[in-house]
Design a protein around this motif. Structure first.
Motif, PDB file in Angstrom:
ATOM      1  N   ARG A 129      11.799  39.907  68.504  1.00 12.94           N
ATOM      2  CA  ARG A 129      11.111  38.884  67.709  1.00 12.94           C
ATOM      3  C   ARG A 129      12.101  38.141  66.808  1.00 12.94           C
ATOM      4  O   ARG A 129      12.047  36.917  66.686  1.00 12.94           O
ATOM      5  N   GLY A 130      12.985  38.892  66.163  1.00 13.11           N
ATOM      6  CA  GLY A 130      13.978  38.254  65.307  1.00 13.11           C
ATOM      7  C   GLY A 130      14.906  37.349  66.087  1.00 13.11           C
ATOM      8  O   GLY A 130      15.228  36.240  65.647  1.00 13.11           O
ATOM      9  N   LEU A 131      15.316  37.804  67.260  1.00 13.50           N
ATOM     10  CA  LEU A 131      16.226  37.009  68.090  1.00 13.50           C
ATOM     11  C   LEU A 131      15.562  35.734  68.587  1.00 13.50           C
ATOM     12  O   LEU A 131      16.112  34.632  68.451  1.00 13.50           O
ATOM     13  N   LEU A 132      14.356  35.870  69.137  1.00 16.04           N
ATOM     14  CA  LEU A 132      13.679  34.706  69.716  1.00 16.04           C
ATOM     15  C   LEU A 132      13.279  33.688  68.657  1.00 16.04           C
ATOM     16  O   LEU A 132      13.259  32.483  68.921  1.00 16.04           O
ATOM     17  N   SER A 133      12.935  34.166  67.459  1.00 20.75           N
ATOM     18  CA  SER A 133      12.518  33.234  66.411  1.00 20.75           C
ATOM     19  C   SER A 133      13.637  32.260  66.064  1.00 20.75           C
ATOM     20  O   SER A 133      13.373  31.137  65.627  1.00 20.75           O
ATOM     21  N   ASN A 134      14.886  32.665  66.261  1.00 21.00           N
ATOM     22  CA  ASN A 134      16.013  31.775  65.991  1.00 21.00           C
ATOM     23  C   ASN A 134      16.464  31.027  67.244  1.00 21.00           C
ATOM     24  O   ASN A 134      16.759  29.838  67.190  1.00 21.00           O
ATOM     25  N   LEU A 135      16.505  31.720  68.384  1.00 21.14           N
ATOM     26  CA  LEU A 135      16.960  31.064  69.610  1.00 21.14           C
ATOM     27  C   LEU A 135      16.030  29.933  70.033  1.00 21.14           C
ATOM     28  O   LEU A 135      16.477  28.953  70.640  1.00 21.14           O
ATOM     29  N   LEU A 136      14.735  30.057  69.732  1.00 25.56           N
ATOM     30  CA  LEU A 136      13.765  29.042  70.141  1.00 25.56           C
ATOM     31  C   LEU A 136      13.520  28.000  69.052  1.00 25.56           C
ATOM     32  O   LEU A 136      12.526  27.287  69.095  1.00 25.56           O
ATOM     33  N   ASN A 137      14.425  27.928  68.099  1.00 24.06           N
ATOM     34  CA  ASN A 137      14.319  26.926  67.043  1.00 24.06           C
ATOM     35  C   ASN A 137      15.511  25.975  67.136  1.00 24.06           C
ATOM     36  O   ASN A 137      16.603  26.274  66.636  1.00 24.06           O
ATOM     37  N   PRO A 138      15.355  24.819  67.785  1.00 21.90           N
ATOM     38  CA  PRO A 138      16.491  23.903  67.963  1.00 21.90           C
ATOM     39  C   PRO A 138      17.016  23.342  66.653  1.00 21.90           C
ATOM     40  O   PRO A 138      18.166  22.894  66.584  1.00 21.90           O
ATOM     41  N   LYS A 139      16.203  23.360  65.596  1.00 21.09           N
ATOM     42  CA  LYS A 139      16.674  22.863  64.310  1.00 21.09           C
ATOM     43  C   LYS A 139      17.822  23.714  63.777  1.00 21.09           C
ATOM     44  O   LYS A 139      18.664  23.222  63.023  1.00 21.09           O
TER      45      LYS A 139
END
Length: 221
Positions: A129-139
């Motif tokens: 969850r921690g990884l995806l929350s950042n990887l899926l945020n292009p900002k």
């Protein structure tokens, strides 16, 4: 002054560290995810989420260092694809937490009592969850592309210096989020009460939905 003259890169590094520290301690999605995970699933899962968050930041930093995230800044299609993937992911997590908040930590406590690998399944899920929350945020990628160059002095290896700045950001994030996890340990009994668990899940769900909406409305500029 003489010492600074001997280390021309010291001032840019200190300036970046100070600015990055302010961004790091500003409450946001990473803070909400860390607190929610640590309070409802224990400090081990909390640290796993922190590691996932920091790895996600490191990946974006690597992308910025080698020019990969330039694609997000240049391509509307690439930016939109990652943006909507992240918005849908955060929205799905937010709705799930709002509609189905946990009322207790009985399940996690039963697993611990049974000796099931020191709660590794929950830690693995928290890490993802921690990884995806950042990887899926292009900002995050665009942030690195626009923020880091301001602190890169002339006549340096841009890739190596960018990697150094990325490492500083990751260390600061781990230190701050790790501190938040540590602060939940003395309050473990209070934070594990059914009312707190349920409210924490719903509060985090609302935060995730807000960030999902913010991400969906985001633009490259």
């Amino acid at each position: 002054m003489y010492g600074l003259a001997m280390h021309p890169y010291l001032l840019p590094l200190l300036a970046f560290a100070a600015t990055a520290a302010i961004f790091t301690i500003t409450p946001g999605l990473d803070t909400a995810m860390t607190l929610r995970t640590a309070t409802t699933s224990g400090w081990k899962a909390g640290l796993a989420a922190v590691l996932g968050i920091c790895l996600g930041l490191a990946v974006w930093g690597l992308g910025a260092a080698f020019g990969l995230t330039a694609l997000l800044a240049a391509s509307e299609t690439a930016f939109t694809a990652v943006k909507w993937a992240g918005a849908l992911y955060l929205g799905w997590m937010g709705i799930k937490l709002l509609l189905h908040p946990r009322s207790s930590l009985a399940h996690e406590q039963e697993e611990a009592a049974a000796g099931q690998l020191t709660n590794r399944p929950e830690a693995g899920a928290a890490f993802r969850r921690g990884l995806l929350s950042n990887l899926l945020n292009p900002k995050v990628g665009v942030f690195y592309m626009t923020f880091m160059p301001q602190f890169i002095p002339p006549h340096v290896n841009v890739q190596e210096f960018s990697l150094l700045l990325t490492a500083i950001q990751a260390v600061l994030s781990f230190a701050w989020l790790g501190l938040l996890v540590a602060l939940t340990i003395p309050l473990g009994r209070f934070l594990s009460s059914p009312v707190v668990v349920r409210r924490m899940d719903r509060l985090t769900g609302g935060v995730f939905l807000l960030f999902s909406l913010k991400l969906a409305l985001a633009r490259r500029a």
